[in-house]
Motif scaffolding. Structure first.
Motif, PDB file in Angstrom:
ATOM      1  N   PHE A 135      -4.970 -41.377  17.480  1.00 14.05           N
ATOM      2  CA  PHE A 135      -5.962 -42.203  16.790  1.00 14.05           C
ATOM      3  C   PHE A 135      -5.285 -43.204  15.857  1.00 14.05           C
ATOM      4  CE2 PHE A 135      -8.503 -42.693  12.838  1.00 14.05           C
ATOM      5  CZ  PHE A 135      -9.541 -43.452  13.352  1.00 14.05           C
ATOM      6  N   LEU A 136      -4.282 -42.744  15.117  1.00 17.10           N
ATOM      7  CA  LEU A 136      -3.621 -43.599  14.135  1.00 17.10           C
ATOM      8  C   LEU A 136      -2.627 -44.569  14.765  1.00 17.10           C
ATOM      9  CD1 LEU A 136      -2.869 -40.970  11.339  1.00 17.10           C
ATOM     10  CD2 LEU A 136      -4.742 -42.629  11.385  1.00 17.10           C
ATOM     11  N   GLY A 137      -2.098 -44.181  15.908  1.00 18.78           N
ATOM     12  CA  GLY A 137      -1.077 -45.007  16.533  1.00 18.78           C
ATOM     13  C   GLY A 137       0.295 -44.856  15.914  1.00 18.78           C
ATOM     14  N   ARG A 138       0.455 -43.830  15.088  1.00 20.68           N
ATOM     15  CA  ARG A 138       1.723 -43.582  14.399  1.00 20.68           C
ATOM     16  C   ARG A 138       1.623 -42.232  13.689  1.00 20.68           C
ATOM     17  NH1 ARG A 138       3.073 -46.109   8.834  1.00 20.68           N
ATOM     18  NH2 ARG A 138       3.887 -43.987   8.690  1.00 20.68           N
ATOM     19  N   PRO A 139       2.744 -41.666  13.243  1.00 18.53           N
ATOM     20  CA  PRO A 139       2.652 -40.434  12.461  1.00 18.53           C
ATOM     21  C   PRO A 139       2.133 -40.713  11.057  1.00 18.53           C
ATOM     22  CG  PRO A 139       4.945 -41.106  12.733  1.00 18.53           C
ATOM     23  CD  PRO A 139       4.122 -42.044  13.551  1.00 18.53           C
ATOM     24  N   LEU A 140       1.535 -39.678  10.462  1.00 20.67           N
ATOM     25  CA  LEU A 140       1.088 -39.803   9.073  1.00 20.67           C
ATOM     26  C   LEU A 140       2.258 -39.830   8.098  1.00 20.67           C
ATOM     27  CD1 LEU A 140      -1.998 -37.448   8.551  1.00 20.67           C
ATOM     28  CD2 LEU A 140      -1.889 -39.892   8.069  1.00 20.67           C
ATOM     29  N   ALA A 141       3.312 -39.105   8.405  1.00 21.97           N
ATOM     30  CA  ALA A 141       4.446 -38.991   7.491  1.00 21.97           C
ATOM     31  C   ALA A 141       5.018 -40.369   7.177  1.00 21.97           C
ATOM     32  CB  ALA A 141       5.519 -38.099   8.097  1.00 21.97           C
TER      33      ALA A 141
END
Length: 406
Positions: free
Chosen positions: A31-37
């Motif tokens: 969904f984000l297209g990337r990690p949250l970190a």
């Protein structure tokens, strides 16, 4: 340690970089297209933001104290209400501030802002439940964020009034044209921004403020987290309560609050124009926060009791009690039992109200997609409900935000 002392590289409240590198669940990453970190650069930006305030307004406040606070405030109000050109021989720092704030950024789309406001009108009381019972109540779990509230007397000066003033600002910003240069939302936002700068100045010079632990009062990172609560958290909470939100509607809401909080003094590096970027920035802000402590319990319990002070023309006692139980149940819907306990909220609360209203709300809002007349009617009804809720908070008192203490 005083806030004016040499700051450490990272305030104690922030997690070490290594502890921010937890893996992101697969679906969320898609969904984000990337990690949250955060990357190392993003971590550095978030932790450095703990030492950054609002240089433009802080410089203006310094001028007010040098010039004379009463006259300085009067000139500020004249420029705010009439424009800087209406101030004869305007002092340079006052002119510089207003010339900057009067230059609307190129990215601002007034039509999209109005679209976001119309969507917010349509959400009626559901948006107010999310903002109060998730964003605000859940925010009290972040003890680093609470310190400014506690030291400025939030526990003794009346939670009901503080919540009402926040509601007034929210209403002003979401009125049609509210964020135009002379709209009420624009003017209210600048008055709140002035108050924030005065609080920053006051707390930064007090011995009670532990800068090594907390960073700067009302810093950029905390202001960004607050702004993202009005946008990202609200959108997610609405969906969970059964209100469908399209991508276009989400973008309009993000745009509205991006501009409102640019006016509030949030740096452009923290602004997010889509929900995915906003969720990532919010996560990076939250990693700088401390675990719940006694301030979480005190502020949470005080907010929970706030409905018991509402004003109703008829059946005031029963309506207060019912509203109190409804708000507790909404918080329980979003927060687990452990978090409810950390907030000092009663044990045994169930999410009865959201569960009873979820399906009817989902069906009602879904039907509006196919019947435009229903959507227009809901916008009117929703906004009327929001205004009535605000009236119940203020009662017979003046509907205004706190005047800057000058």
């Amino acid at each position: 340690m005083n806030a004016s002392a040499q700051p450490p590289a990272v305030p104690e409240r922030a997690r070490p970089y290594a502890k921010t590198q937890a893996p992101t669940p697969y679906l969320l990453r898609r969904f984000l297209g990337r990690p949250l970190a955060p990357s190392e650069a993003e971590y550095q930006a978030a932790t450095e933001g703990l030492w950054h305030g609002d240089p433009a307004m802080d410089t203006l406040v310094d001028w007010m104290y040098d010039h004379g606070t009463r006259e300085g405030r009067a000139l500020f109000e004249q420029a705010l209400e009439q424009g800087i050109d209406a101030v004869p021989a305007a002092p340079e720092r006052l002119r510089s501030f207003f010339e900057r704030i009067d230059r609307r950024p190129d990215w601002v789309d007034p039509a999209l802002i109005d679209e976001g406001a119309r969507f917010i009108h349509r959400t009626g009381l559901t948006a107010t439940y999310v903002l109060r019972d998730l964003a605000l109540m859940g925010g009290y779990l972040l003890s680093g964020f609470n310190q400014s509230l506690v030291l400025t007397g939030a526990l003794s000066q009346g939670t009901a009034r503080r919540v009402a003033e926040t509601g007034k600002w929210w209403i002003d910003c979401t009125e049609p044209g509210g964020l135009s240069r002379f709209g009420e939302g624009f003017k209210t936002t600048l008055r709140v921004r002035l108050v924030h700068s005065l609080v920053r100045r006051n707390l930064g010079g007090r011995e009670e403020w532990d800068a090594a632990r907390w960073g700067l009062p009302l810093c950029q990172t905390d202001m960004a987290a607050t702004y993202l609560g009005f946008s990202v958290v609200m959108l997610g909470g609405l969906r969970k309560l059964g209100v469908p939100v399209t991508g276009r509607e989400a973008r309009a809401v993000m745009h509205l609050w991006s501009y409102a909080c640019w006016v509030m003094g949030v740096d452009e590096q923290w602004l997010a124009f889509n929900e995915q970027d906003g969720a990532v920035r919010l996560h990076h802000c939250l990693m700088t926060q401390s675990r719940p402590d006694w301030t979480s319990r005190e502020l949470g319990a005080a907010l929970a009791r706030e409905p018991l002070e509402r004003h109703f023309k008829r059946f005031q006692g029963p309506r207060r009690w019912l509203l109190y139980r409804q708000h507790l149940s909404v918080s329980r819907y979003f927060l687990d039992r452990e978090k409810m306990g950390q907030l000092g909220l009663p044990a045994g609360v169930t999410p009865w109200y959201p569960l009873l209203t979820l399906v009817p709300r989902l069906l009602g809002y879904s039907a509006q997609r196919w019947l435009p007349g229903l959507e227009a009617r809901q916008r009117r009804r929703g906004r009327d409900a929001q205004h009535r809720a605000l009236a119940s908070m203020f009662g017979d008192g003046e509907r205004a935000v706190t005047e800057p203490p000058l």
